[in-house]
Every structure is written in structure tokens, then in C-alpha cells.
Scaffold this motif. Structure first.
Motif, PDB file in Angstrom:
ATOM      1  N   PHE A   1       0.362  -1.011   0.372  1.00 53.72           N
ATOM      2  CA  PHE A   1      -0.117   0.106  -0.334  1.00 53.72           C
ATOM      3  C   PHE A   1       1.252   1.519  -0.059  1.00 53.72           C
ATOM      4  O   PHE A   1       2.093   1.336   0.210  1.00 53.72           O
ATOM      5  CB  PHE A   1      -0.635   0.273   1.186  1.00 53.72           C
ATOM      6  N   TYR A   2       0.156   2.594  -0.515  1.00 49.42           N
ATOM      7  CA  TYR A   2       0.787   3.778  -0.470  1.00 49.42           C
ATOM      8  C   TYR A   2       0.123   4.629   0.015  1.00 49.42           C
ATOM      9  O   TYR A   2      -1.208   5.442  -0.116  1.00 49.42           O
ATOM     10  CB  TYR A   2       1.819   3.881  -1.416  1.00 49.42           C
ATOM     11  N   CYS A   3       0.655   5.579   0.747  1.00 47.86           N
ATOM     12  CA  CYS A   3      -0.133   6.618   1.534  1.00 47.86           C
ATOM     13  C   CYS A   3       0.717   7.902   0.803  1.00 47.86           C
ATOM     14  O   CYS A   3       1.865   8.104   0.329  1.00 47.86           O
ATOM     15  CB  CYS A   3       0.283   7.358   3.374  1.00 47.86           C
ATOM     16  N   ASN A   4      -0.247   8.365  -0.107  1.00 46.93           N
ATOM     17  CA  ASN A   4      -0.392   9.400  -1.132  1.00 46.93           C
ATOM     18  C   ASN A   4      -0.088  11.058  -0.680  1.00 46.93           C
ATOM     19  O   ASN A   4       0.772  11.807  -0.582  1.00 46.93           O
ATOM     20  CB  ASN A   4      -1.531   9.521  -2.156  1.00 46.93           C
ATOM     21  N   ASP A   5      -0.367  10.994   1.080  1.00 45.57           N
ATOM     22  CA  ASP A   5      -0.170  11.908   1.402  1.00 45.57           C
ATOM     23  C   ASP A   5       1.555  12.183   2.028  1.00 45.57           C
ATOM     24  O   ASP A   5       2.213  13.389   2.639  1.00 45.57           O
ATOM     25  CB  ASP A   5      -1.258  12.364   2.613  1.00 45.57           C
ATOM     26  N   CYS A   6       1.856  11.035   2.714  1.00 43.11           N
ATOM     27  CA  CYS A   6       2.952  10.578   3.929  1.00 43.11           C
ATOM     28  C   CYS A   6       4.052  10.274   2.740  1.00 43.11           C
ATOM     29  O   CYS A   6       5.520  10.348   3.426  1.00 43.11           O
ATOM     30  CB  CYS A   6       2.954  10.115   4.891  1.00 43.11           C
ATOM     31  N   HIS A   7       3.732  10.173   1.336  1.00 49.29           N
ATOM     32  CA  HIS A   7       4.647   9.582   0.262  1.00 49.29           C
ATOM     33  C   HIS A   7       5.696   8.080   0.806  1.00 49.29           C
ATOM     34  O   HIS A   7       6.574   8.285   1.271  1.00 49.29           O
ATOM     35  CB  HIS A   7       5.450  10.442   0.273  1.00 49.29           C
ATOM     36  N   GLN A   8       5.065   7.933   1.154  1.00 47.39           N
ATOM     37  CA  GLN A   8       5.817   6.514   1.548  1.00 47.39           C
ATOM     38  C   GLN A   8       4.620   4.650   1.781  1.00 47.39           C
ATOM     39  O   GLN A   8       3.328   4.790   2.014  1.00 47.39           O
ATOM     40  CB  GLN A   8       5.915   5.954   3.210  1.00 47.39           C
ATOM     41  N   PRO A   9       5.767   3.630   1.563  1.00 45.54           N
ATOM     42  CA  PRO A   9       5.041   2.616   1.040  1.00 45.54           C
ATOM     43  C   PRO A   9       4.228   1.782   3.098  1.00 45.54           C
ATOM     44  O   PRO A   9       5.165   2.392   3.320  1.00 45.54           O
ATOM     45  CB  PRO A   9       6.120   1.630   0.486  1.00 45.54           C
ATOM     46  N   MET A  10       3.542   1.162   2.436  1.00 44.76           N
ATOM     47  CA  MET A  10       2.733   0.615   3.989  1.00 44.76           C
ATOM     48  C   MET A  10       2.798  -1.247   3.726  1.00 44.76           C
ATOM     49  O   MET A  10       1.607  -1.266   2.340  1.00 44.76           O
ATOM     50  CB  MET A  10       1.998   1.150   4.499  1.00 44.76           C
ATOM     51  N   CYS A  11       3.352  -1.842   4.745  1.00 43.93           N
ATOM     52  CA  CYS A  11       2.119  -3.048   4.774  1.00 43.93           C
ATOM     53  C   CYS A  11       0.615  -3.423   5.584  1.00 43.93           C
ATOM     54  O   CYS A  11       0.740  -2.016   5.818  1.00 43.93           O
ATOM     55  CB  CYS A  11       2.509  -4.105   5.313  1.00 43.93           C
ATOM     56  N   GLU A  12      -0.295  -3.595   5.285  1.00 41.02           N
ATOM     57  CA  GLU A  12      -1.732  -3.556   5.192  1.00 41.02           C
ATOM     58  C   GLU A  12      -1.672  -3.508   6.789  1.00 41.02           C
ATOM     59  O   GLU A  12      -2.542  -2.851   7.316  1.00 41.02           O
ATOM     60  CB  GLU A  12      -1.890  -4.890   5.197  1.00 41.02           C
ATOM     61  N   GLN A  13      -0.354  -4.079   7.606  1.00 37.85           N
ATOM     62  CA  GLN A  13      -1.192  -4.489   9.454  1.00 37.85           C
ATOM     63  C   GLN A  13      -0.639  -2.351   9.402  1.00 37.85           C
ATOM     64  O   GLN A  13      -1.477  -1.164  10.246  1.00 37.85           O
ATOM     65  CB  GLN A  13      -0.271  -5.434  10.127  1.00 37.85           C
ATOM     66  N   CYS A  14       0.572  -2.054   8.845  1.00 29.02           N
ATOM     67  CA  CYS A  14       0.856  -0.858   9.570  1.00 29.02           C
ATOM     68  C   CYS A  14       0.441  -0.019   8.911  1.00 29.02           C
ATOM     69  O   CYS A  14      -0.293   1.491   9.019  1.00 29.02           O
ATOM     70  CB  CYS A  14       2.287  -0.159   9.064  1.00 29.02           C
ATOM     71  N   LYS A  15      -0.952   0.160   7.272  1.00 27.65           N
ATOM     72  CA  LYS A  15      -1.786   1.185   6.503  1.00 27.65           C
ATOM     73  C   LYS A  15      -2.793   1.242   7.852  1.00 27.65           C
ATOM     74  O   LYS A  15      -3.670   2.692   8.136  1.00 27.65           O
ATOM     75  CB  LYS A  15      -1.883   0.528   5.359  1.00 27.65           C
ATOM     76  N   ASP A  16      -3.621  -0.078   8.426  1.00 23.61           N
ATOM     77  CA  ASP A  16      -4.585   0.071   9.324  1.00 23.61           C
ATOM     78  C   ASP A  16      -4.113   0.875  10.479  1.00 23.61           C
ATOM     79  O   ASP A  16      -4.720   1.518  11.214  1.00 23.61           O
ATOM     80  CB  ASP A  16      -4.833  -1.523  10.322  1.00 23.61           C
ATOM     81  N   GLU A  17      -2.712   0.664  11.256  1.00 22.63           N
ATOM     82  CA  GLU A  17      -2.505   1.207  12.485  1.00 22.63           C
ATOM     83  C   GLU A  17      -2.352   3.240  11.821  1.00 22.63           C
ATOM     84  O   GLU A  17      -2.598   4.069  12.590  1.00 22.63           O
ATOM     85  CB  GLU A  17      -1.118   0.840  13.361  1.00 22.63           C
ATOM     86  N   HIS A  18      -1.767   3.208  10.796  1.00 21.40           N
ATOM     87  CA  HIS A  18      -1.373   5.061  10.528  1.00 21.40           C
ATOM     88  C   HIS A  18      -2.995   5.401  10.159  1.00 21.40           C
ATOM     89  O   HIS A  18      -3.298   6.728  10.548  1.00 21.40           O
ATOM     90  CB  HIS A  18      -0.854   4.551   9.331  1.00 21.40           C
ATOM     91  N   ARG A  19      -3.974   4.476   9.954  1.00 20.12           N
ATOM     92  CA  ARG A  19      -5.377   5.460   9.844  1.00 20.12           C
ATOM     93  C   ARG A  19      -5.784   5.800  11.010  1.00 20.12           C
ATOM     94  O   ARG A  19      -7.304   6.171  11.283  1.00 20.12           O
ATOM     95  CB  ARG A  19      -6.313   4.156   9.435  1.00 20.12           C
TER      96      ARG A  19
END
Length: 571
Positions: A28-46
Motif C-alpha cells: 500500500f502507499y500513503c499519498n499524503d506521507c509518500h511512503q509504502p506501507m504493509c497492511e498492518q501499518c496501513k491500519d495503524e496509520h489510519r
């Protein structure tokens, strides 16, 4: 892009999560932070209130970061705002200045992402449509050159045969005419011989008459006076023969040319070469300039086709006629061909048996492939023969491979060429044949003279013409370009890797089965690992063969059953 030590050792590109100390797959990728993420980190990020509105997408759908550019008026500031009124990029200090007060502004990063997607789309069209189509047209021209040479040679052969036929006919007529002169001559000579006999007889008659006259002249006068007067026969009349007259034939070069046929080009409009229409090309975003001007909403930036966030099972059915499903080919109208050690069967989408063929495949190999015309090509390994099945079911011998044992093959969706993996006891290679069965390329070694293959068990072709081979003995996916030059080898993620079935899709992904981890790996076009698209979580055990159909469904076989499972993984 970060890589683990194992992946670096394996020479692989690996999308690693950008969150500190996390080494998982950053799909996955956060277009605002401009960094790739795994599924777990994506959920934590949100979960963080500061990030709840962040735009997180699949990595391939990411926005590309705005390049750093300094403001010309304020060299310490970065340009990141776009003034619509002035049609110029600005920095924050310019934005706050009086000169642009009341103007409308856009996020320059949004504009850059849209422009990037637009030009990326055009570049993708060049790579995936214009270049391959042009190469196909060049190939078509080369085939036309061969065809023209073949036709002209055939015409020359026909001309020579026609001339030879005319010569034979002339000789035959001449012989008949000469025979007729002999007959005429014989008749005339016989007539003259008869006339000669007539005069010979008359001369004999005159001799006898001369003797009588001499006898009379020697007698007495009284006897002479009392004798009868002898009368002579007149000289026989004969006719002088008229010799035949030969009148030469009235003909010229044009007459002979007409007799030997006429060569010309038909007076018809030349047939235009068929250029395949450009279908939807896989691009990160699909925009037109007009759309960009009319709307800035994110809904306009949906990709035409992309990876789905999840894999969905579409259907599953058992294949009659095989004990184990080792390899699958999907033909026209969704008809499937599935094989085990020695049986090759065709079924419909409901799993109903349509056709069954006894073969000597006898190994877990990709020894059959569906063709563009709705037929099939398959290998008899024992006989070292490749057979063709036409759409109407007729089986014919297609290619003999001599001392080499063919074990895998693929029919190109680009130009109809046939790619065949072959082995001997000591060597391995991949041969490219034309769709008529003529060998046109031999791929055996790389530029350093090293052997490319050891056991090319399964083989396929990517949308850019790359030839992707699942080499069981090398324990790697070996990829060469369409010229046969080695591009890369994928050897898994550092752990034991045993590749089996392999295929590609319309986006250029490479999908390959690993019988050790019992997963299906999804790679990008350059061999970078993207994800385990199928694993035990989806109920997969012992994946053996894979194939993507025309509707972008993934068909998977499992070696310990005769089951084919169909998944949807693109959207």
C-alpha cells in the motif's frame, strides 16, 4: 527503495514497508506521507486522528511525489502551489503576497500527479500498443516478403513447365509433320517408279518391233509386198508430279508469349494491412486534457484496470478424466484443457467432459497450450512430436524435435509464434517456431556464454514479448526479452523456492506457483515481488498450474486433486 539482505542476495526488487523497523511487504502507499506501507501499518496509520483523511491506495496506484523546485523569487522556498489566474507555479510566500490576492489556486502536487499519469499513460501506450503493433506489422511484412518470394518462385516454375509443355507440343507436331513428308515422298516416288516401269516396258516393245522390221527388210521384194504393214504403239503419256510446297507458320514473339500465359498484377485496390485497435492499456491513471480541465475530483483518477485489494473465488469444479490437475490452458469461449501424467481433457465451464486424448506427457509439465484460433497444441514427450488440434477437432502432426525432448510450450498471444522448452540428458533450451512450424529462434545461452536453462518445465510470454520460464532445476523464473537476451531471474524471497506453473496477465504481471510455500507469487513485469496473491488463507494447497483467461480470471489447479478453482483478482 529498501530491500532486505536476503532479497538483495537474491537480486530481487521488493516493496518494503516504509514504517520504521517494519520489513513486511509494502503493497500500500500513503499519498499524503509518500511512503509504502504493509497492511498492518496501513491500519495503524489510519487509526491516528491526524491521518484519518490520508489517501491510502495500492502501491501501483500511488501518486508520484512532486519534484523539488525552488521559487525563482524566493530561492529558499519550494514551489508547491499553482495560480490559475497567472498560470504559474508559486511558493507559499508568493501565495501570501498581494500580487495573487483573490486568485484561485490548485495543489501543484495534484496537477503533477495528473500530468504524470497522463504522460505515463501515453508512454504505456507506446510500450504496450504502438511498439508491439509496429513490430507485428514488420513481422507481417517479413512474412509477405517470404510469401512473395515463394509465389514468384512458383510462377517461374510454372512458366518453365508451360514452356517445356509447349516445346514438347512443338516437337510432337513437328514429328507428325515430318512423318507426313515421308508419306508424301513415298507416294510420289511410287508414282514415278510406276512411270519408269511404263517406259521400260515400252522400250522393250520397241526392241521387239525393231527386230521384226529388220526381218521384213531382209526378205525378197515379193514377200515384202505381200506382208501386212506393222503399226507402232504410241509413246505412253505420263504426268510430271507437283512437289509439295511448305508455307511457314505466321506467328511472332507476342503470339508465343500469349501461348505461354500472361503475368500481371490484378487491377484491384491493395488490401490495407490490419492494425489491431488499441484496447484499454494498463496505466496508473487514465485522463484526457479535457477531463483534467473540467474536474479535479479523485473519481476521475480511477485506473482502467488494476489489482483488487482482495482475491475472490468465482467458482470451483472437478475435471472428469484426470486424477490430478497439473496444467491448465484456457481456450476460446472459456473451454478448458487440463492434463495429468497421461491424459489431456477438454471441458466446458461447468466441468462437463468434451474431449479426451491419451498422451505421454507423463510428467508435471506445461505440455499443452491453447491457440488464438481456438485450437490446441500439445506434446507427446516419448515420440518427441508436437501435435496440433484444429478447432474442428482434427489432430495432425505439427513439429518433430529430433534428439531434443520437448517438455513445455506456449502459443504467443502477440503473433502466434510457438515457444517450446526442450531438454536432452545434458542440455536445455527454448526454441521459437513460427505458427507454420518453422524454427526462427534458438535460446540457449546468455551473453556470457552461460546456460540459460536446466529444466524449462513451464513457459509463457509477457505483454512486452518477454519469455518467462519456470525452471524447476534452477529453482528460478528465468526471463529473457523477445530477442533472447537474459533480463532477470526470480529465485523467491530468500527461502527455498520451487517454481511450477507460470502465466502472465494483461497488466504484465507474472504469476508463478511455488510448491514449497504452497503459494502463488505475483511479480511485476521486471521481476519485483508484489505479493503472495494466493496462499493457504484462500484455501490453496499444492498449487500446480495457473492460467489467466480472456475475462482476466485466474484458473488454478492443485496437484493432489482434479479440481480447478477460478479467482477474480483484477478490478
Amino acid at each position: 527503495m529498501a530491500t532486505t539482505s536476503d532479497e538483495q542476495a537474491a537480486g530481487q526488487h521488493y516493496l518494503v514497508c516504509g514504517i520504521k523497523d517494519c520489513q513486511k511487504n509494502g503493497q500500500f502507499y500513503c499519498n499524503d506521507c509518500h511512503q509504502p506501507m504493509c497492511e498492518q501499518c496501513k491500519d495503524e496509520h489510519r487509526k491516528s486522528p491526524n491521518n484519518k483523511n490520508h489517501d491510502i491506495v495500492l502501491y501501483r496506484q500511488r501518486k508520484h511525489r512532486l519534484p523539488i523546485e525552488k521559487c525563482k523569487l524566493h530561492p529558499t522556498k519550494n514551489v508547491d502551489i499553482f495560480c490559475r489566474e497567472c498560470n504559474t507555479p508559486l511558493c507559499l510566500k508568493c501565495f501570501l503576497g498581494k500580487e495573487h490576492k483573490g486568485h484561485e489556486f490548485d495543489d501543484l502536487e495534484e496537477i503533477y500527479a495528473e500530468k504524470y499519469a497522463l504522460w505515463q499513460g501515453e508512454f504505456s501506450k507506446i510500450q504496450k500498443y504502438f511498439l508491439p503493433t509496429s513490430e507485428d506489422l514488420k513481422t507481417d511484412i517479413k512474412e509477405d516478403v517470404k510469401e512473395i518470394k515463394k509465389i514468384m518462385e512458383s510462377i517461374r516454375t510454372s512458366m518453365k513447365a508451360e514452356a517445356e509443355s509447349l516445346k514438347n507440343l512443338v516437337d510432337e507436331v513437328t514429328s507428325d509433320k515430318i512423318k507426313h513428308t515421308h508419306t508424301m515422298e513415298k507416294s510420289l516416288l511410287q508414282m514415278l517408279k510406276s512411270q519408269e516401269t511404263t517406259y521400260n516396258d515400252y522400250i522393250k516393245y520397241l526392241g521387239k518391233m525393231s527386230e521384226k522390221f529388220q526381218e521384213y527388210l531382209s526378205t525378197t521384194n515379193q514377200k515384202l509386198l505381200s506382208s501386212k504393214i506393222l503399226k507402232l504403239k504410241t509413246i505412253p503419256e505420263t504426268s510430271k508430279p507437283f512437289p509439295p510446297v511448305f508455307t511457314p507458320g505466321q506467328f511472332n514473339r507476342d503470339d508465343v508469349a500469349k501461348l505461354l500465359g500472361i503475368l500481371n498484377i490484378p487491377n484491384t485496390e491493395p488490401e490495407k494491412r490490419k492494425i489491431q485497435p488499441m484496447e484499454a492499456v494498463s496505466t496508473p491513471m487514465k485522463f484526457t486534457e479535457k477531463q483534467m480541465e473540467q474536474s479535479k475530483e479523485k473519481s476521475d483518477m480511477k485506473p482502467t484496470l488494476s489489482l483488487s485489494s482482495s482475491v475472490t473465488k468465482v467458482r470451483e469444479y472437478s475435471v472428469p478424466g484426470v486424477d490430478n490437475a497439473y496444467h491448465v490452458s484456457v481456450g476460446k469461449s472459456g473451454r478448458l484443457w487440463v492434463s495429468d501424467w497421461e491424459n489431456l481433457v477438454q471441458t466446458d465451464l461447468q466441468g462437463n467432459l468434451l474431449q479426451k486424448i491419451q498422451t505421454s506427457g507423463y510428467r508435471e509439465e506445461g505440455y499443452h497450450t491453447a491457440t488464438q484460433d481456438g485450437g490446441l497444441i500439445y506434446i507427446d514427450i516419448d515420440e518427441k512430436v508436437i501435435y496440433r488440434i484444429t478447432p474442428d477437432g482434427k489432430i495432425t502432426e505439427f513439429i518433430k524435435t529430433g534428439d531434443w525432448r520437448p517438455i513445455s510450450l506456449h502459443s504467443s498471444r502477440i503473433n502466434g509464434d510457438i515457444l517450446v522448452g526442450m531438454i536432452t540428458d545434458e542440455e536445455a533450451k527454448v526454441i521459437r517456431y513460427s505458427k507454420t512450424g518453422k524454427e526462427i529462434q534458438n535460446m540457449k545461452r546468455n551473453n556470457q556464454g552461460q546456460e540459460l536453462y536446466e529444466y524449462p518445465r513451464y513457459i509463457t510470454e509477457n505483454i512486452n514479448g518477454d519469455i518467462c520460464t519456470s525452471d524447476h532445476s534452477k529453482r528460478a523464473v528465468v526471463v529473457v526479452n523477445k530477442s533472447g537476451q537474459h533480463r532477470f531471474s526470480y529465485a523467491g524471497l530468500g527461502s527455498e523456492f520451487r517454481p511450477f506453473g507460470i502465466c502472465t496477465d494483461v497488466l504484465g504481471h507474472i504469476l508463478v506457483c511455488d510448491i514449497v510455500s504452497e503459494t502463488v507469487h505475483l511479480l511485476n513485469q521486471d521481476g519485483g515481488f508484489l505479493s503472495f496473491i494466493l496462499s493457504e488463507q484462500q484455501g490453496i494447497e499444492h498449487p500446480q498450474g495457473v492460467c489467466v483467461d480472456d475475462e482476466n480470471n485466474l484458473h488454478v489447479t492443485q496437484c493432489d486433486t482434479n479440481t480447478v478453482t477460478v479467482y477474480k483478482y483484477l478490478q
